[in-house]
Design an enzyme around this catalytic site. Structure first.
Site, PDB file in Angstrom:
ATOM      1  N   ASN A   9      20.334 -12.585 -43.836  1.00 54.16           N
ATOM      2  CA  ASN A   9      21.409 -11.647 -43.445  1.00 54.16           C
ATOM      3  C   ASN A   9      21.224 -10.987 -42.105  1.00 54.16           C
ATOM      4  O   ASN A   9      20.522  -9.967 -42.324  1.00 54.16           O
ATOM      5  CB  ASN A   9      21.857 -10.769 -44.741  1.00 54.16           C
ATOM      6  CG  ASN A   9      22.802  -9.889 -44.574  1.00 54.16           C
ATOM      7  OD1 ASN A   9      23.566  -9.984 -43.577  1.00 54.16           O
ATOM      8  ND2 ASN A   9      23.021  -8.740 -45.450  1.00 54.16           N
ATOM      9  N   LYS A  11      23.202  -9.257 -40.592  1.00 53.02           N
ATOM     10  CA  LYS A  11      24.280  -8.100 -40.451  1.00 53.02           C
ATOM     11  C   LYS A  11      24.757  -8.126 -38.893  1.00 53.02           C
ATOM     12  O   LYS A  11      24.942  -9.136 -38.468  1.00 53.02           O
ATOM     13  CB  LYS A  11      23.347  -6.973 -40.776  1.00 53.02           C
ATOM     14  CG  LYS A  11      22.651  -7.156 -42.115  1.00 53.02           C
ATOM     15  CD  LYS A  11      22.066  -5.495 -42.904  1.00 53.02           C
ATOM     16  CE  LYS A  11      21.335  -5.924 -44.004  1.00 53.02           C
ATOM     17  NZ  LYS A  11      20.883  -4.832 -44.734  1.00 53.02           N
ATOM     18  N   HIS A  94      28.217  -7.250 -50.735  1.00 45.68           N
ATOM     19  CA  HIS A  94      26.856  -6.675 -50.324  1.00 45.68           C
ATOM     20  C   HIS A  94      27.013  -5.199 -50.321  1.00 45.68           C
ATOM     21  O   HIS A  94      28.116  -4.610 -50.184  1.00 45.68           O
ATOM     22  CB  HIS A  94      26.528  -7.147 -48.878  1.00 45.68           C
ATOM     23  CG  HIS A  94      25.201  -6.481 -48.407  1.00 45.68           C
ATOM     24  ND1 HIS A  94      25.094  -5.030 -48.105  1.00 45.68           N
ATOM     25  CD2 HIS A  94      24.112  -7.142 -48.328  1.00 45.68           C
ATOM     26  CE1 HIS A  94      23.706  -5.112 -47.549  1.00 45.68           C
ATOM     27  NE2 HIS A  94      23.106  -6.299 -47.788  1.00 45.68           N
ATOM     28  N   GLU A  96      26.246  -3.013 -48.726  1.00 41.10           N
ATOM     29  CA  GLU A  96      26.852  -1.992 -47.443  1.00 41.10           C
ATOM     30  C   GLU A  96      28.638  -2.235 -47.403  1.00 41.10           C
ATOM     31  O   GLU A  96      28.972  -1.341 -46.760  1.00 41.10           O
ATOM     32  CB  GLU A  96      26.388  -2.777 -46.131  1.00 41.10           C
ATOM     33  CG  GLU A  96      24.981  -2.157 -45.850  1.00 41.10           C
ATOM     34  CD  GLU A  96      23.956  -3.163 -45.182  1.00 41.10           C
ATOM     35  OE1 GLU A  96      24.357  -4.047 -44.703  1.00 41.10           O
ATOM     36  OE2 GLU A  96      22.726  -2.832 -45.404  1.00 41.10           O
ATOM     37  N   GLU A 166      20.131  -6.747 -55.390  1.00 40.24           N
ATOM     38  CA  GLU A 166      19.636  -6.030 -54.469  1.00 40.24           C
ATOM     39  C   GLU A 166      19.722  -4.671 -54.771  1.00 40.24           C
ATOM     40  O   GLU A 166      20.806  -4.072 -54.634  1.00 40.24           O
ATOM     41  CB  GLU A 166      20.560  -6.320 -53.285  1.00 40.24           C
ATOM     42  CG  GLU A 166      20.645  -7.832 -52.796  1.00 40.24           C
ATOM     43  CD  GLU A 166      21.071  -7.857 -51.259  1.00 40.24           C
ATOM     44  OE1 GLU A 166      20.119  -8.013 -50.515  1.00 40.24           O
ATOM     45  OE2 GLU A 166      21.678  -7.073 -50.890  1.00 40.24           O
ATOM     46  N   GLY A 172      16.673  -1.951 -46.561  1.00 39.21           N
ATOM     47  CA  GLY A 172      16.285  -1.365 -45.186  1.00 39.21           C
ATOM     48  C   GLY A 172      15.492  -0.165 -45.387  1.00 39.21           C
ATOM     49  O   GLY A 172      15.416   0.486 -44.244  1.00 39.21           O
ATOM     50  N   SER A 212      14.104  -5.325 -48.713  1.00 39.09           N
ATOM     51  CA  SER A 212      12.694  -5.216 -48.166  1.00 39.09           C
ATOM     52  C   SER A 212      11.870  -6.198 -48.433  1.00 39.09           C
ATOM     53  O   SER A 212      10.713  -6.009 -48.354  1.00 39.09           O
ATOM     54  CB  SER A 212      12.194  -3.777 -48.234  1.00 39.09           C
ATOM     55  OG  SER A 212      12.981  -2.914 -47.815  1.00 39.09           O
TER      56      SER A 212
HETATM   57  P1  PGA Z   1      16.480  -5.605 -45.893  1.00 38.27           P
HETATM   58  O1  PGA Z   1      18.193  -5.938 -46.197  1.00 38.27           O
HETATM   59  O2  PGA Z   1      15.751  -7.081 -46.335  1.00 38.27           O
HETATM   60  O3  PGA Z   1      16.554  -5.097 -44.707  1.00 38.27           O
HETATM   61  O4  PGA Z   1      16.310  -4.504 -46.914  1.00 38.27           O
HETATM   62  C1  PGA Z   1      18.574  -6.869 -47.364  1.00 38.27           C
HETATM   63  C2  PGA Z   1      19.970  -6.963 -47.478  1.00 38.27           C
HETATM   64  O5  PGA Z   1      20.669  -5.851 -47.011  1.00 38.27           O
HETATM   65  O6  PGA Z   1      20.545  -7.890 -47.834  1.00 38.27           O
END
Ligand code: PGA
Length: 250
Positions: A9, A11, A94, A96, A166, A172, A212
């Site tokens: 992803n 983003k 997601h 976000e 998640e 993140g 992460s």
């Molecule tokens: P990250 O993001 O690996 O940077 O924690 C995972 C995600 O948002 O899908």
């Protein structure tokens, strides 16, 4: 049998030069090149670029979708439009999108329907915020997300869905759920699916872990019996990290 997947992803990151270098480097160093386990989700303007450049074993994916097929919805992109440029895997819900764009469970159910109606694959995200984890009510929280956005589906439809767990507190942040925590809630998710759809169906659903994931924890996470791969954000933008994560599937 469920399939193992790694979803990158990206983003809202990348540009044409960066993307090109990233894809070339992953291709050069990845030992997995004979099956479709790797789904790359770039930013929308770069879908065509990646579609043209990627080797055939990489699957092109998108990060979001409209619940509608067409119409006066400025700025939106539909499942048939994605399919027409080679995108048949779409991340839905997601955290976000849920948090910054106020996407509700009900809206996500509509998006899942739109993707399935187009014969594409929803990668449905669920997961709890930190306060819920600290209150130890994450199971009920995630169960509700599944009930509200997926449980209207038939068994046949559910079999086309990939689920990504998640935990928001791990996205993140550099904090990862321990492999034991991941296994525990993945097994719980599978048990919730089994109660509704039967164990045979539940066992066939791929449940990815996101939050992460990095080279240093990928092998341990992916070796858990109910962890069927990962949804990777930050580390998917670093070629050496992402290649090591891909190779951890072996
Ligand atoms: P990250 O993001 O690996 O940077 O924690 C995972 C995600 O948002 O899908």
């Amino acid at each position: 049998m469920n399939s193992m997947y790694i979803v990158a992803n990206w983003k809202m990151n990348g540009d044409q030069i960066f993307n090109s270098h990233l894809i070339t480097t992953i291709e050069k160093n990845s030992v997995i090149n004979d099956a479709s386990h790797m789904i790359i989700c770039p930013s929308m303007p770069y879908l065509q670029q990646i579609n043209t450049q990627k080797p055939s074993y990489m699957i092109l994916g998108a990060q979001n979708i409209s619940q509608y097929d067409n119409g006066a919805y400025t700025g939106e992109i539909s499942a048939p439009m994605y399919s027409s440029v080679g995108v048949n895997h779409i991340v839905i819900g997601h955290s976000e999108r849920r948090e910054y764009f106020a996407e509700s469970d009900a809206l996500l159910a509509e998006k899942v329907n739109a993707v399935l109606a187009n014969n594409s694959t929803p990668i449905f995200c669920c997961g709890e915020p930190l306060a819920i984890r600290e209150a130890e009510t994450q199971n009920a929280f995630v169960e509700n997300q599944l009930i509200n956005s997926l449980f209207h589906l038939s068994s046949e439809q559910l079999l086309k869905v990939v689920i990504a767990y998640e935990p928001i507190w791990a996205i993140g942040t550099g904090k990862t759920a321990s492999s034991a925590q991941a296994q525990e809630i993945h097994a719980f998710i599978r048990s919730v699916l089994a109660i509704k759809y039967g164990a045979d169906i539940a066992d066939q659903i791929s449940i990815l872990y996101g939050g992460s994931v990095k080279a240093a924890n990928a092998v341990e996470l992916f070796s858990q019996p109910d962890v069927d791969g990962g949804l990777v954000g930050g580390a998917s933008l670093i070629a050496t990290e992402f290649t090591a994560i891909i190779n951890a599937l072996q």
